[in-house]
Design a protein around this motif. Structure first.
Motif, PDB file in Angstrom:
ATOM      1  N   GLY A 191     -57.694 -20.746  45.146  1.00 47.67           N
ATOM      2  CA  GLY A 191     -58.334 -20.670  43.844  1.00 47.67           C
ATOM      3  C   GLY A 191     -59.628 -21.469  43.827  1.00 47.67           C
ATOM      4  N   GLN A 192     -60.499 -21.111  42.902  1.00 45.83           N
ATOM      5  CA  GLN A 192     -61.758 -21.838  42.763  1.00 45.83           C
ATOM      6  C   GLN A 192     -61.488 -23.330  42.544  1.00 45.83           C
ATOM      7  OE1 GLN A 192     -63.559 -19.801  39.471  1.00 45.83           O
ATOM      8  NE2 GLN A 192     -64.286 -18.094  40.710  1.00 45.83           N
ATOM      9  N   HIS A 193     -62.136 -24.143  43.360  1.00 38.79           N
ATOM     10  CA  HIS A 193     -61.759 -25.561  43.381  1.00 38.79           C
ATOM     11  C   HIS A 193     -62.252 -26.351  42.177  1.00 38.79           C
ATOM     12  CE1 HIS A 193     -65.867 -26.022  44.981  1.00 38.79           C
ATOM     13  NE2 HIS A 193     -65.762 -27.303  44.651  1.00 38.79           N
ATOM     14  N   MET A 194     -63.122 -25.758  41.350  1.00 40.85           N
ATOM     15  CA  MET A 194     -63.622 -26.457  40.177  1.00 40.85           C
ATOM     16  C   MET A 194     -62.875 -26.105  38.893  1.00 40.85           C
ATOM     17  SD  MET A 194     -66.032 -28.543  41.092  1.00 40.85           S
ATOM     18  CE  MET A 194     -66.970 -28.870  39.594  1.00 40.85           C
ATOM     19  N   SER A 195     -62.138 -24.989  38.901  1.00 39.36           N
ATOM     20  CA  SER A 195     -61.546 -24.539  37.638  1.00 39.36           C
ATOM     21  C   SER A 195     -60.106 -24.062  37.732  1.00 39.36           C
ATOM     22  CB  SER A 195     -62.402 -23.415  37.039  1.00 39.36           C
ATOM     23  OG  SER A 195     -62.458 -22.294  37.912  1.00 39.36           O
ATOM     24  N   VAL A 196     -59.710 -23.483  38.853  1.00 39.90           N
ATOM     25  CA  VAL A 196     -58.358 -22.951  39.006  1.00 39.90           C
ATOM     26  C   VAL A 196     -57.442 -24.076  39.489  1.00 39.90           C
ATOM     27  CG1 VAL A 196     -56.917 -21.282  40.226  1.00 39.90           C
ATOM     28  CG2 VAL A 196     -59.236 -20.644  39.501  1.00 39.90           C
ATOM     29  N   PRO A 197     -56.374 -24.385  38.761  1.00 40.81           N
ATOM     30  CA  PRO A 197     -55.527 -25.521  39.164  1.00 40.81           C
ATOM     31  C   PRO A 197     -55.077 -25.477  40.620  1.00 40.81           C
ATOM     32  CG  PRO A 197     -54.960 -24.880  36.961  1.00 40.81           C
ATOM     33  CD  PRO A 197     -55.968 -23.861  37.445  1.00 40.81           C
ATOM     34  N   ALA A 198     -54.629 -24.318  41.101  1.00 40.30           N
ATOM     35  CA  ALA A 198     -54.192 -24.246  42.505  1.00 40.30           C
ATOM     36  C   ALA A 198     -55.336 -24.602  43.444  1.00 40.30           C
ATOM     37  CB  ALA A 198     -53.654 -22.856  42.820  1.00 40.30           C
TER      38      ALA A 198
ATOM     39  N   LEU B  93     -63.734 -27.264  56.207  1.00 42.69           N
ATOM     40  CA  LEU B  93     -63.251 -25.970  55.706  1.00 42.69           C
ATOM     41  C   LEU B  93     -64.094 -25.398  54.576  1.00 42.69           C
ATOM     42  CD1 LEU B  93     -60.720 -24.525  56.845  1.00 42.69           C
ATOM     43  CD2 LEU B  93     -60.774 -26.965  57.378  1.00 42.69           C
ATOM     44  N   ARG B  94     -64.840 -26.209  53.874  1.00 39.37           N
ATOM     45  CA  ARG B  94     -65.552 -25.705  52.689  1.00 39.37           C
ATOM     46  C   ARG B  94     -66.443 -24.492  52.991  1.00 39.37           C
ATOM     47  NH1 ARG B  94     -68.702 -29.212  47.984  1.00 39.37           N
ATOM     48  NH2 ARG B  94     -68.952 -27.446  46.559  1.00 39.37           N
ATOM     49  N   PRO B  95     -67.149 -24.436  54.138  1.00 41.59           N
ATOM     50  CA  PRO B  95     -67.967 -23.241  54.409  1.00 41.59           C
ATOM     51  C   PRO B  95     -67.132 -22.000  54.730  1.00 41.59           C
ATOM     52  CG  PRO B  95     -68.731 -25.147  55.672  1.00 41.59           C
ATOM     53  CD  PRO B  95     -67.374 -25.480  55.149  1.00 41.59           C
ATOM     54  N   HIS B  96     -65.835 -22.159  54.858  1.00 38.86           N
ATOM     55  CA  HIS B  96     -64.978 -21.055  55.284  1.00 38.86           C
ATOM     56  C   HIS B  96     -63.945 -20.685  54.212  1.00 38.86           C
ATOM     57  CE1 HIS B  96     -66.701 -21.627  59.289  1.00 38.86           C
ATOM     58  NE2 HIS B  96     -66.485 -22.924  59.114  1.00 38.86           N
ATOM     59  N   LEU B  97     -64.281 -20.919  52.949  1.00 35.14           N
ATOM     60  CA  LEU B  97     -63.356 -20.629  51.855  1.00 35.14           C
ATOM     61  C   LEU B  97     -63.605 -19.242  51.267  1.00 35.14           C
ATOM     62  CD1 LEU B  97     -63.439 -24.000  49.853  1.00 35.14           C
ATOM     63  CD2 LEU B  97     -61.828 -23.313  51.645  1.00 35.14           C
ATOM     64  N   ALA B  98     -62.528 -18.622  50.805  1.00 34.08           N
ATOM     65  CA  ALA B  98     -62.602 -17.438  49.953  1.00 34.08           C
ATOM     66  C   ALA B  98     -61.976 -17.860  48.633  1.00 34.08           C
ATOM     67  CB  ALA B  98     -61.855 -16.265  50.578  1.00 34.08           C
ATOM     68  N   GLU B  99     -62.811 -18.292  47.686  1.00 32.71           N
ATOM     69  CA  GLU B  99     -62.314 -18.818  46.421  1.00 32.71           C
ATOM     70  C   GLU B  99     -62.139 -17.689  45.408  1.00 32.71           C
ATOM     71  OE1 GLU B  99     -63.711 -22.921  45.314  1.00 32.71           O
ATOM     72  OE2 GLU B  99     -65.371 -22.354  46.636  1.00 32.71           O
ATOM     73  N   THR B 100     -61.041 -17.723  44.689  1.00 31.55           N
ATOM     74  CA  THR B 100     -60.685 -16.637  43.790  1.00 31.55           C
ATOM     75  C   THR B 100     -60.529 -17.138  42.354  1.00 31.55           C
ATOM     76  OG1 THR B 100     -58.312 -16.949  44.184  1.00 31.55           O
ATOM     77  CG2 THR B 100     -59.479 -15.423  45.649  1.00 31.55           C
ATOM     78  N   GLU B 101     -60.499 -16.191  41.418  1.00 28.81           N
ATOM     79  CA  GLU B 101     -60.443 -16.547  39.993  1.00 28.81           C
ATOM     80  C   GLU B 101     -59.066 -16.996  39.539  1.00 28.81           C
ATOM     81  OE1 GLU B 101     -59.796 -11.977  38.333  1.00 28.81           O
ATOM     82  OE2 GLU B 101     -61.651 -13.068  37.920  1.00 28.81           O
TER      83      GLU B 101
ATOM     84  N   ALA C 149     -55.720 -15.076  45.327  1.00 31.42           N
ATOM     85  CA  ALA C 149     -55.709 -15.655  46.674  1.00 31.42           C
ATOM     86  C   ALA C 149     -54.511 -15.153  47.461  1.00 31.42           C
ATOM     87  CB  ALA C 149     -55.691 -17.182  46.588  1.00 31.42           C
ATOM     88  N   LEU C 150     -53.368 -15.090  46.807  1.00 30.85           N
ATOM     89  CA  LEU C 150     -52.163 -14.555  47.450  1.00 30.85           C
ATOM     90  C   LEU C 150     -52.389 -13.120  47.905  1.00 30.85           C
ATOM     91  CD1 LEU C 150     -49.039 -14.942  48.018  1.00 30.85           C
ATOM     92  CD2 LEU C 150     -48.688 -13.888  45.775  1.00 30.85           C
ATOM     93  N   ALA C 151     -53.037 -12.311  47.060  1.00 30.47           N
ATOM     94  CA  ALA C 151     -53.267 -10.908  47.386  1.00 30.47           C
ATOM     95  C   ALA C 151     -54.166 -10.751  48.614  1.00 30.47           C
ATOM     96  CB  ALA C 151     -53.887 -10.191  46.187  1.00 30.47           C
ATOM     97  N   LEU C 152     -55.143 -11.631  48.779  1.00 32.57           N
ATOM     98  CA  LEU C 152     -56.008 -11.559  49.958  1.00 32.57           C
ATOM     99  C   LEU C 152     -55.206 -11.724  51.242  1.00 32.57           C
ATOM    100  CD1 LEU C 152     -59.175 -13.612  48.898  1.00 32.57           C
ATOM    101  CD2 LEU C 152     -58.969 -11.124  49.108  1.00 32.57           C
ATOM    102  N   VAL C 153     -54.261 -12.656  51.219  1.00 26.33           N
ATOM    103  CA  VAL C 153     -53.428 -12.868  52.408  1.00 26.33           C
ATOM    104  C   VAL C 153     -52.447 -11.714  52.579  1.00 26.33           C
ATOM    105  CG1 VAL C 153     -51.797 -14.435  53.535  1.00 26.33           C
ATOM    106  CG2 VAL C 153     -53.662 -15.373  52.145  1.00 26.33           C
ATOM    107  N   ALA C 154     -51.837 -11.265  51.509  1.00 29.86           N
ATOM    108  CA  ALA C 154     -50.859 -10.175  51.583  1.00 29.86           C
ATOM    109  C   ALA C 154     -51.488  -8.905  52.138  1.00 29.86           C
ATOM    110  CB  ALA C 154     -50.268  -9.913  50.197  1.00 29.86           C
ATOM    111  N   ARG C 155     -52.766  -8.668  51.831  1.00 30.66           N
ATOM    112  CA  ARG C 155     -53.466  -7.472  52.328  1.00 30.66           C
ATOM    113  C   ARG C 155     -54.060  -7.685  53.711  1.00 30.66           C
ATOM    114  NH1 ARG C 155     -55.717  -7.300  46.856  1.00 30.66           N
ATOM    115  NH2 ARG C 155     -57.659  -8.158  47.727  1.00 30.66           N
ATOM    116  N   GLY C 156     -53.924  -8.891  54.261  1.00 27.97           N
ATOM    117  CA  GLY C 156     -54.481  -9.173  55.578  1.00 27.97           C
ATOM    118  C   GLY C 156     -55.975  -9.403  55.564  1.00 27.97           C
TER     119      GLY C 156
END
Length: 244
Positions: free
Chosen positions: A134-141, A158-166, A171-178
């Motif tokens: 999740g987005q590190h500034m607003s999403v609790p996770a 790791l910060r340059p390698h993040l995929a931050e989500t709303e 975020a779970l869906a990104l991993v589930a879809r590979g």
């Protein structure tokens, strides 16, 4: 006859005042952290009366309520956002602590597991991919995840390698879809998906305590929180942690 409607997305910006029970003819409006989807659906369906649920990131939900979105109750996954709503005068009663959770690293089903964890191990696991969270500034996770990464001295790496989500379910869906090789989500999220596996349980002492809080904005919302508290076992079965 009970009716249950689930609504995703943002609600129309209309305000509801704290009114006596029964004066609002519409369905009970619940704003909730995306990670609650599943057990909260069941709790709402069991409630006496029609209800709607808008799921999203806790930061988004809090901001929408602050702008006057029509909610009877809001349930957030972060104490800071809950206190912000109360302190700004958007909730007539103090936040009620409800549940806890744990953070885990997940990989697509069949992916690697880890015997230890540090910045190098996690960076190597990503390869050319990104770490979903999740987005590190607003999403609790995402807030909890970034705190953990800083604790293990991995944030700068790791910060340059993040995929931050709303929200965390995205975020779970990104991993589930590979689409992401590794993600940081709640234990309850990992349990909710048959397409991911827990690769590392993040020690609770390495990040702030995860606390879900409910804020009643109307008397109907307060009654719903009373109902929810009687169903904590349902959340435990879904991977959440009950409070002492």
């Amino acid at each position: 006859m009970k009716t249950y409607i689930r609504i995703k997305g943002l609600a129309v910006l209309l305000a509801l005042a704290w009114a006596p029970t029964g004066l609002w003819a519409g369905p009970l409006s619940i704003f909730a952290a995306a990670s609650l989807q599943g057990p909260l659906d069941t709790v709402a369906a069991d409630y006496d009366g029609a209800s709607t649920i808008s799921y999203g990131g806790s930061g988004t939900m809090a901001r929408q309520v602050s702008l006057g979105a029509p909610a009877d109750v809001v349930i957030l996954a972060n104490e800071t956002w809950a206190n912000w709503l109360f302190d700004q005068g958007h909730a007539p009663t103090q936040p009620r602590p409800l549940l806890s959770n744990e953070l885990v690293l997940v990989t697509p089903l069949g992916g690697p597991t880890f015997d230890s964890m540090d910045a190098t191990t996690l960076r190597d696991a990503l390869g050319s991919g990104r770490l979903a969270m999740g987005q590190h500034m607003s999403v609790p996770a995402g807030i909890y995840a970034s705190a953990w990464l800083k604790t293990i001295n991995a944030w700068d790496t790791l910060r340059p390698h993040l995929a931050e989500t709303e929200n965390v379910r995205a975020a779970l869906a990104l991993v589930a879809r590979g689409e992401a090789p590794v993600g940081i989500v709640y234990a309850s999220d990992a349990q909710a998906s048959a397409k991911v596996a827990v690769a590392w349980a993040i020690p609770a002492h390495q990040h702030p305590q995860i606390l879900y809080h409910g804020l009643a904005l109307t008397q109907e919302g307060d009654a719903f929180l009373d109902h929810l508290i009687t169903r904590i076992a349902l959340f435990e079965a879904a991977g959440f942690t009950a409070l002492p």
